[in-house]
Design a protein around this motif. Structure first.
Motif, PDB file in Angstrom:
ATOM      1  N   ILE A  69       2.763  -6.895  -5.016  1.00  0.00           N
ATOM      2  CA  ILE A  69       3.537  -7.719  -4.085  1.00  0.00           C
ATOM      3  C   ILE A  69       4.331  -8.751  -4.876  1.00  0.00           C
ATOM      4  O   ILE A  69       3.785  -9.432  -5.747  1.00  0.00           O
ATOM      5  N   HIS A  70       5.602  -8.873  -4.571  1.00  0.00           N
ATOM      6  CA  HIS A  70       6.439  -9.852  -5.269  1.00  0.00           C
ATOM      7  C   HIS A  70       5.971 -11.269  -4.915  1.00  0.00           C
ATOM      8  O   HIS A  70       5.677 -11.557  -3.744  1.00  0.00           O
ATOM      9  N   PRO A  71       5.884 -12.169  -5.900  1.00  0.00           N
ATOM     10  CA  PRO A  71       5.440 -13.548  -5.619  1.00  0.00           C
ATOM     11  C   PRO A  71       6.257 -14.245  -4.531  1.00  0.00           C
ATOM     12  O   PRO A  71       5.706 -15.051  -3.762  1.00  0.00           O
ATOM     13  N   THR A  74       6.485 -16.608   0.913  1.00  0.00           N
ATOM     14  CA  THR A  74       7.079 -16.619   2.249  1.00  0.00           C
ATOM     15  C   THR A  74       6.026 -16.399   3.334  1.00  0.00           C
ATOM     16  O   THR A  74       6.005 -17.092   4.358  1.00  0.00           O
ATOM     17  N   GLU A  75       5.132 -15.434   3.109  1.00  0.00           N
ATOM     18  CA  GLU A  75       4.122 -15.109   4.123  1.00  0.00           C
ATOM     19  C   GLU A  75       3.106 -16.235   4.281  1.00  0.00           C
ATOM     20  O   GLU A  75       2.661 -16.525   5.402  1.00  0.00           O
ATOM     21  N   GLU A 115       0.828  -1.204   0.000  1.00  0.00           N
ATOM     22  CA  GLU A 115       0.000   0.000   0.000  1.00  0.00           C
ATOM     23  C   GLU A 115       0.866   1.259   0.000  1.00  0.00           C
ATOM     24  O   GLU A 115       0.578   2.225  -0.718  1.00  0.00           O
ATOM     25  N   ILE A 116       1.927   1.244   0.793  1.00  0.00           N
ATOM     26  CA  ILE A 116       2.797   2.427   0.892  1.00  0.00           C
ATOM     27  C   ILE A 116       3.520   2.685  -0.423  1.00  0.00           C
ATOM     28  O   ILE A 116       3.507   3.808  -0.952  1.00  0.00           O
ATOM     29  N   PHE A 124      -6.697 -14.187  -0.110  1.00  0.00           N
ATOM     30  CA  PHE A 124      -6.137 -12.994  -0.764  1.00  0.00           C
ATOM     31  C   PHE A 124      -4.994 -13.365  -1.693  1.00  0.00           C
ATOM     32  O   PHE A 124      -4.902 -12.878  -2.820  1.00  0.00           O
ATOM     33  N   GLU A 125      -4.125 -14.229  -1.235  1.00  0.00           N
ATOM     34  CA  GLU A 125      -2.936 -14.593  -2.006  1.00  0.00           C
ATOM     35  C   GLU A 125      -3.226 -15.575  -3.135  1.00  0.00           C
ATOM     36  O   GLU A 125      -2.368 -15.813  -3.995  1.00  0.00           O
TER      37      GLU A 125
END
Length: 211
Positions: free
Chosen positions: A101-103, A108-109, A48-49, A139-140
């Motif tokens: 967002i990088h895959p 990792t998350e 978001e940032i 979400f992912e």
């Protein structure tokens, strides 16, 4: 259309089908299988940032060049004014946010959330270390299978990848509940082969978690 969440991802009938599939699989083995659906594995504030900064910067630069003769006094107010609306827009549009967002970060998350959930739900406390978590992170758009040491030592890693592909294929075709039931049954077969049911076995864990 209301936003799809973990608690509304399956209908009540589908939830019952999945829980019945888990009970049937666990009746043949001393292992535990827990399907889990979560809204997201992480909130990704950096997306978001960075996204809001990029979009407001691009808009402010363009506007100051087109209408303000590249004046910094035109650029700064536009950048400041637009930053928070863009941030809110990214938060409200999951598809856009996901693209920022990088895959590798997503992978990792999701893996980290699976590990945390595995511990929080007590899958590491099964008697023979045979807990299996099937995590669907909405979400992912990711599915992750995490197995405890007892069964993981006896099963090829490719087998867990096959279960992931089975569930993701079901999601893409709109047959998620059916695919998840099939995945649960497959996990039950793997557990039964190495850890057959014992006389004093009990159902130690929830059969479906939606959070």
């Amino acid at each position: 259309m209301p936003k799809l969440t973990a608690k509304t991802f399956f209908t009540e009938a589908e939830q019952q089908r999945i829980e019945t599939a888990v009970q049937a699989a666990e009746a043949r083995t001393s292992g535990e299988i827990v399907p889990m659906v979560v809204d997201e594995s992480y909130d990704y504030p950096r997306a978001e940032i960075v996204g809001a900064g990029f979009f407001s910067l691009a808009t402010a630069v363009t506007a100051s060049w087109a209408f303000g003769h590249s004046s910094v006094w035109v650029f700064l107010p536009i950048f400041i004014i637009l930053y928070f609306p863009f941030k809110c827009l990214i938060r409200a549009l999951p598809g856009l946010k996901r693209r920022l967002i990088h895959p590798a970060e997503i992978a990792t998350e999701v893996a980290e959330n699976a590990l945390v959930s595995f511990v929080e739900q007590g899958l590491h406390h099964t008697r023979d270390k045979t807990g299996i978590l099937i995590l669907i992170s909405l979400f992912e758009h990711r599915v992750f299978v995490l197995a405890d040491k007892g069964i993981n030592d006896r099963v090829e890693k490719a087998t867990w990848d096959e279960i992931v592909h089975l569930v993701t294929g079901g999601i893409r075709s709109g047959q998620t509940a059916e695919a998840l039931c099939t995945a649960v049954a497959r996990c039950g077969e793997l557990l039964e082969e190495h850890f057959p049911v014992k006389q004093d076995d009990t159902d130690e864990l929830p059969n479906l978690i939606l959070s």
